[in-house]
Design an enzyme around this catalytic site. Sequence first.
Site, PDB file in Angstrom:
ATOM      1  N   LYS A  21       0.849  -1.200   0.000  1.00  0.00           N
ATOM      2  CA  LYS A  21       0.000   0.000   0.000  1.00  0.00           C
ATOM      3  C   LYS A  21       0.881   1.246   0.000  1.00  0.00           C
ATOM      4  O   LYS A  21       1.928   1.254   0.652  1.00  0.00           O
ATOM      5  CB  LYS A  21      -0.832   0.072   1.291  1.00  0.00           C
ATOM      6  CG  LYS A  21      -1.939  -0.931   1.414  1.00  0.00           C
ATOM      7  CD  LYS A  21      -2.689  -0.653   2.726  1.00  0.00           C
ATOM      8  CE  LYS A  21      -3.705  -1.701   3.067  1.00  0.00           C
ATOM      9  NZ  LYS A  21      -4.161  -1.588   4.461  1.00  0.00           N
ATOM     10  N   SER A  44      -9.694   2.858   6.215  1.00  0.00           N
ATOM     11  CA  SER A  44      -8.894   4.076   6.020  1.00  0.00           C
ATOM     12  C   SER A  44      -8.917   4.473   4.549  1.00  0.00           C
ATOM     13  O   SER A  44      -9.010   5.655   4.215  1.00  0.00           O
ATOM     14  CB  SER A  44      -7.449   3.828   6.457  1.00  0.00           C
ATOM     15  OG  SER A  44      -7.414   3.468   7.806  1.00  0.00           O
ATOM     16  N   ARG A  65     -13.624  -7.177   9.211  1.00  0.00           N
ATOM     17  CA  ARG A  65     -14.851  -6.449   8.872  1.00  0.00           C
ATOM     18  C   ARG A  65     -15.816  -7.302   8.067  1.00  0.00           C
ATOM     19  O   ARG A  65     -16.989  -7.357   8.336  1.00  0.00           O
ATOM     20  CB  ARG A  65     -14.520  -5.193   8.062  1.00  0.00           C
ATOM     21  CG  ARG A  65     -13.942  -4.082   8.887  1.00  0.00           C
ATOM     22  CD  ARG A  65     -13.286  -3.090   8.028  1.00  0.00           C
ATOM     23  NE  ARG A  65     -12.281  -3.729   7.191  1.00  0.00           N
ATOM     24  CZ  ARG A  65     -11.329  -3.117   6.536  1.00  0.00           C
ATOM     25  NH1 ARG A  65     -11.249  -1.823   6.573  1.00  0.00           N
ATOM     26  NH2 ARG A  65     -10.454  -3.774   5.828  1.00  0.00           N
TER      27      ARG A  65
HETATM   28  O1  PNS Z   1      -3.498  -2.192   8.253  1.00  0.00           O
HETATM   29  P1  PNS Z   1      -2.918  -3.235   7.336  1.00  0.00           P
HETATM   30  O2  PNS Z   1      -2.310  -2.573   6.113  1.00  0.00           O
HETATM   31  O3  PNS Z   1      -3.912  -4.298   6.962  1.00  0.00           O
HETATM   32  O4  PNS Z   1      -1.737  -3.945   8.149  1.00  0.00           O
HETATM   33  C1  PNS Z   1      -0.916  -4.911   7.537  1.00  0.00           C
HETATM   34  C2  PNS Z   1       0.298  -5.228   8.429  1.00  0.00           C
HETATM   35  C3  PNS Z   1       1.041  -3.947   8.753  1.00  0.00           C
HETATM   36  C4  PNS Z   1      -0.183  -5.852   9.712  1.00  0.00           C
HETATM   37  C5  PNS Z   1       1.222  -6.212   7.652  1.00  0.00           C
HETATM   38  O5  PNS Z   1       1.547  -5.661   6.413  1.00  0.00           O
HETATM   39  C6  PNS Z   1       2.483  -6.549   8.435  1.00  0.00           C
HETATM   40  O6  PNS Z   1       2.449  -7.312   9.370  1.00  0.00           O
HETATM   41  N1  PNS Z   1       3.630  -5.946   8.055  1.00  0.00           N
HETATM   42  C7  PNS Z   1       4.903  -6.128   8.703  1.00  0.00           C
HETATM   43  C8  PNS Z   1       5.848  -6.969   7.845  1.00  0.00           C
HETATM   44  C9  PNS Z   1       5.552  -8.447   7.995  1.00  0.00           C
HETATM   45  O7  PNS Z   1       5.696  -9.030   9.049  1.00  0.00           O
HETATM   46  N2  PNS Z   1       5.116  -9.049   6.893  1.00  0.00           N
HETATM   47  C10 PNS Z   1       4.722 -10.439   6.854  1.00  0.00           C
HETATM   48  C11 PNS Z   1       3.252 -10.587   7.219  1.00  0.00           C
HETATM   49  S1  PNS Z   1       2.712 -12.247   7.087  1.00  0.00           S
END
Ligand code: PNS
Length: 164
Positions: free
Chosen positions: A41, A133, A95
């Site tokens: 994103k 968001s 959600r």
């Molecule tokens: O609000 P979001 O964009 O749905 O959150 C996604 C988030 C930040 C939780 C995810 O992208 C994340 O955990 N990022 C950190 C990097 C990571 O650990 N990636 C592997 C996830 S399986």
Amino acid sequence: MKIGIYPGTFDPITYGHIDIIKRSLKIVDSLIISITNNVSKKSLFTIDERIKLINDGILNLDKELYEKINVKSFEGLLTNFASENNASCIIRGLRAVSDFEYEFQMTGMNYHLNSKIETIFLMSSEKNSFISSNLVKEVHKLGGDVSKFVSDLVINELNKKNLM
Ligand code: PNS
């Protein structure tokens, strides 16, 4: 002492997030709201701007809840951040059915990376089930009223971004 992590991009924080924060504090003793960038994103707000909006958003919570919350940003893997902070669970809001596949994959991968950390899902309350968001940003940019979904400060900051 059960520490939970509530991770997300929070770009920006909405009342849907606040609802999950409040409800997760019925399950964990303390909660770390953890902001990072989602690689898939493009964020509108910087991490520091998002932290400021989150700090403002939690100010109105009861003192008893507020004192149990920390707000932190992180880079790298969520599971590493969780274990560095002694968290035993990751909290995520769900959600709609459309969230499920993405969450299911992330949960599986996170469990593979660290099976000591469980992911707990809280279903969004009905009134928040359609807030995201991304939709808030889109509706606001197109002149729609988002005051039922985000705070006045978030709206002010969105106004500033739209003037840029
Ligand atoms: O609000 P979001 O964009 O749905 O959150 C996604 C988030 C930040 C939780 C995810 O992208 C994340 O955990 N990022 C950190 C990097 C990571 O650990 N990636 C592997 C996830 S399986």
